[in-house]
Scaffold this motif. Structure first.
Motif, mmCIF file in Angstrom:
data_model
loop_
_atom_site.group_PDB
_atom_site.id
_atom_site.type_symbol
_atom_site.label_atom_id
_atom_site.label_comp_id
_atom_site.label_asym_id
_atom_site.label_seq_id
_atom_site.Cartn_x
_atom_site.Cartn_y
_atom_site.Cartn_z
ATOM 1 N N HIS A 3 -19.928 25.264 -26.581
ATOM 2 C CA HIS A 3 -19.280 25.860 -25.411
ATOM 3 C C HIS A 3 -19.930 27.171 -24.973
ATOM 4 C CE1 HIS A 3 -16.019 23.124 -24.618
ATOM 5 N NE2 HIS A 3 -15.696 23.088 -25.899
ATOM 6 N N GLY A 29 -12.272 29.704 -23.651
ATOM 7 C CA GLY A 29 -11.006 29.374 -24.269
ATOM 8 C C GLY A 29 -9.812 30.216 -23.888
ATOM 9 N N ASP A 88 -9.609 26.861 -35.495
ATOM 10 C CA ASP A 88 -10.063 27.586 -34.317
ATOM 11 C C ASP A 88 -9.110 28.731 -33.951
ATOM 12 O OD1 ASP A 88 -8.029 25.788 -33.639
ATOM 13 O OD2 ASP A 88 -8.703 25.624 -31.562
ATOM 14 N N LYS A 89 -9.486 29.475 -32.925
ATOM 15 C CA LYS A 89 -8.670 30.494 -32.251
ATOM 16 C C LYS A 89 -8.454 31.774 -33.046
ATOM 17 C CE LYS A 89 -6.265 27.043 -29.449
ATOM 18 N NZ LYS A 89 -4.963 26.437 -29.100
ATOM 19 N N HIS A 95 -13.020 30.897 -29.653
ATOM 20 C CA HIS A 95 -12.657 30.524 -28.285
ATOM 21 C C HIS A 95 -11.986 31.648 -27.512
ATOM 22 C CE1 HIS A 95 -13.986 26.363 -28.225
ATOM 23 N NE2 HIS A 95 -13.565 26.270 -29.489
ATOM 24 N N ASP A 143 -19.004 29.046 -30.528
ATOM 25 C CA ASP A 143 -17.911 28.704 -29.611
ATOM 26 C C ASP A 143 -16.985 29.896 -29.433
ATOM 27 O OD1 ASP A 143 -18.720 26.227 -28.799
ATOM 28 O OD2 ASP A 143 -16.988 25.138 -29.574
ATOM 29 N N ASP A 152 -15.407 29.141 -33.917
ATOM 30 C CA ASP A 152 -14.589 28.561 -32.847
ATOM 31 C C ASP A 152 -13.427 29.468 -32.467
ATOM 32 O OD1 ASP A 152 -15.582 25.481 -32.611
ATOM 33 O OD2 ASP A 152 -15.700 26.179 -34.679
#
Length: 522
Positions: free
Chosen positions: A91, A55, A250-251, A13, A51, A11
């Motif tokens: 995503h 983002g 995430d990120k 993103h 994912d 994730d």
């Protein structure tokens, strides 16, 4: 005794560099920072849980201008990490088959394998594999498979799945575990883009949907390592029998360094959740600095003005009294599609708008790559949806607080919806399901349970996600082609001065707010 070292992200993103696209300041993390910190040897695997393509403005700009760019920034950043294998996240399907092909093929050129056992590629161009056995320098045979939540079928635009078939995630994991065992693997790994359906501390069931099924996978199957994602929460280690499982946030702010040790045929694991730094090689990917510069220029483009500053709104305050930012988004959606009502949600962070607005401000306020869907709804459906919104609140010592229903196991302020075109009230002293005590149109016309209306919402909400199955089950009248970010940019550009419409009335009754007047715009 033999050892294996695994780096794991999920994730991310679109976070490749330590750049804060809100323009507020510098941040840490990103794939290229992680790449600087990794130490490889012949017994190292680098895995990712999906994912990655949605983002950040950088990736959004790239996807809109990819014909002008001769490299894939996300694929190149993963290549800098030495990615061994990855699975797809929900995503990653958001941008259609062609964009997905370009991403997977770009990584394949660098030797990274896309393992996604429950995705059937009818187009035949993705080059997906259901599993792969990695033979390490020390002789270990590590079998890896990947699966994605089959709720992709619920969320994704049908046209994006025309050449794909997403099958049952559990069945694919079960089938491929046996295949890996038959291959004589010393260790079996499942990368699952999905999360835990139970609260790990208590075992409490959090959702009966099939969106997240990691607990079922851990309890019913006996993979040595179950790597999860999707929920964006840090799980540094949990065990289901012999299966060790973890999940990074995430990120790309943090990543896992997992060390496995085999003794007498059994595995033990230790997972360190490492905070990424802010050091990265700016020359690592030729062309990336230029792409980043173009993205920043695009973000700084001024597109319009508000009549006054909209200060950032706290999450609880906005839910109690209404949001001017949400009113603007609803205003744009209703004007575009001519519906009776509109609903929208906001991010987990407090957001507002300066007086002079740039594209950056729009993407900060509304970071979701959603399109609008127009549904035919009844008054009964609206009441049910608003009851879900009313469950956002709990009372503590007579004062309203955000319920753990929207905070655990994952913070989900974005599952509270703001409505336009309605005058409604919640009495949060009442039991769940009985809290909507007023529901009428702004002119005072009652909303009858059998009366039919048009409602515009995001495709995310139209899928029923977030506890809104009642909206999912309503007929679709129209699906928009433009994402909501573009609608907002176009709307602000076309108006000399913006004032969010007076398009809602909300009242919330608590012990401390017996006589609170209806809240709307000032």
């Amino acid at each position: 005794m033999k050892n294996v070292k695994i780096y794991y992200t999920s994730d991310i993103h679109g976070n490749l560099m330590p750049v804060d696209y809100t323009g507020i300041g510098r941040k840490k993390g990103g794939l290229l920072c992680i790449a600087e910190e990794m130490e490889h040897d012949g017994n190292t695997l680098v895995l990712d849980g999906g994912d990655s393509l949605q983002g950040t403005p950088l990736v959004a700009y790239y996807l809109e201008h990819r014909d002008e760019t001769d490299f894939h920034p996300v694929a190149e950043a993963f290549a800098a990490m030495g990615l061994s294998a990855f699975t797809l996240g929900n995503h990653d399907f958001n941008f259609g088959y062609e964009a997905l092909c370009e991403y997977v093929q770009a990584l394949k050129k660098h030797g990274a394998l896309c393992l996604c056992a429950n995705v059937k590629d009818k187009g035949g161009r993705l080059g997906l594999l259901p599993w792969h056995v990695f033979e390490l320098e020390n002789g270990l045979r590590v079998g890896v498979t990947g699966i994605v939540t089959d709720f992709v079928n619920v969320w994704e635009k049908p046209e994006h799945l025309e050449l794909l078939e997403i099958t049952d995630a559990f069945e694919a994991a079960e089938k491929n575990l046996q295949i890996l065992k038959d291959q004589g693997c010393d260790m079996t790994v499942c990368i699952y883009h999905g999360g835990y359906e139970r609260e790990l501390s208590s075992g409490k069931l959090l959702s009966e949907s099939r969106e997240n099924r990691a607990c079922l996978l851990g309890e019913k199957l006996d993979y040595d390592l179950l790597l999860t994602g999707h929920q964006h929460m840090a799980v540094e280690g949990t065990e289901f029998g012999k299966t060790f499982s973890c999940q990074p946030p995430d990120k790309a702010d943090r990543y896992f360094l997992i060390r496995g040790e085999q003794q007498s045929g059994s595995w033990s694991f230790h997972a360190d959740l490492v905070s990424a730094g802010d050091s990265w090689d700016k020359e690592k990917i030729p062309g990336l600095p230029e792409l980043e510069e173009k993205t920043q220029r695009w973000l700084d483009e001024k597109i319009g003005n508000f009549d006054k500053v909209l200060p950032p709104e706290g999450k609880l305050e906005a839910a109690l009294y209404g949001s001017r930012v949400a009113a603007l988004i609803n205003q744009v959606q209703m004007e575009k599609y001519g519906t009776d009502f509109s609903c929208t949600s906001l991010t987990n962070d407090p957001i507002g708008f300066p007086e002079q607005v740039s594209i950056r401000d729009v993407y900060t306020a509304y970071p979701f790559a959603n399109v609008c869907v127009v549904k035919e709804v009844t008054g009964k459906t609206l009441r049910q949806a608003l009851e879900r919104c009313a469950s956002y609140f709990d009372l503590k010592d007579g004062k309203p607080v955000v319920s753990d229903r929207f905070l655990k196991p994952k913070v989900e302020h974005y599952n509270y919806d703001f409505y336009a075109g309605l005058d409604y009230a919640f009495d949060i002293r009442k039991p769940l399901g009985e809290r909507v005590v007023k529901l009428q149109r702004l002119d005072g016309t009652p909303v009858g349970p059998e009366d039919r209306y048009t409602l515009v919402c995001s495709d995310y909400r139209a899928s029923g996600t977030g506890g809104y199955e009642m909206i999912r089950d309503c007929p679709v009248l129209f699906t928009g082609a433009d994402n909501t970010q573009d609608l907002l940019v176009d709307y602000i550009r076309s108006h000399k001065s913006i004032h969010p419409a007076d398009n809602y009335r909300i009242q919330v009754y608590t012990e401390a707010q017996m006589d609170l007047p209806p809240q709307g715009q000032d």
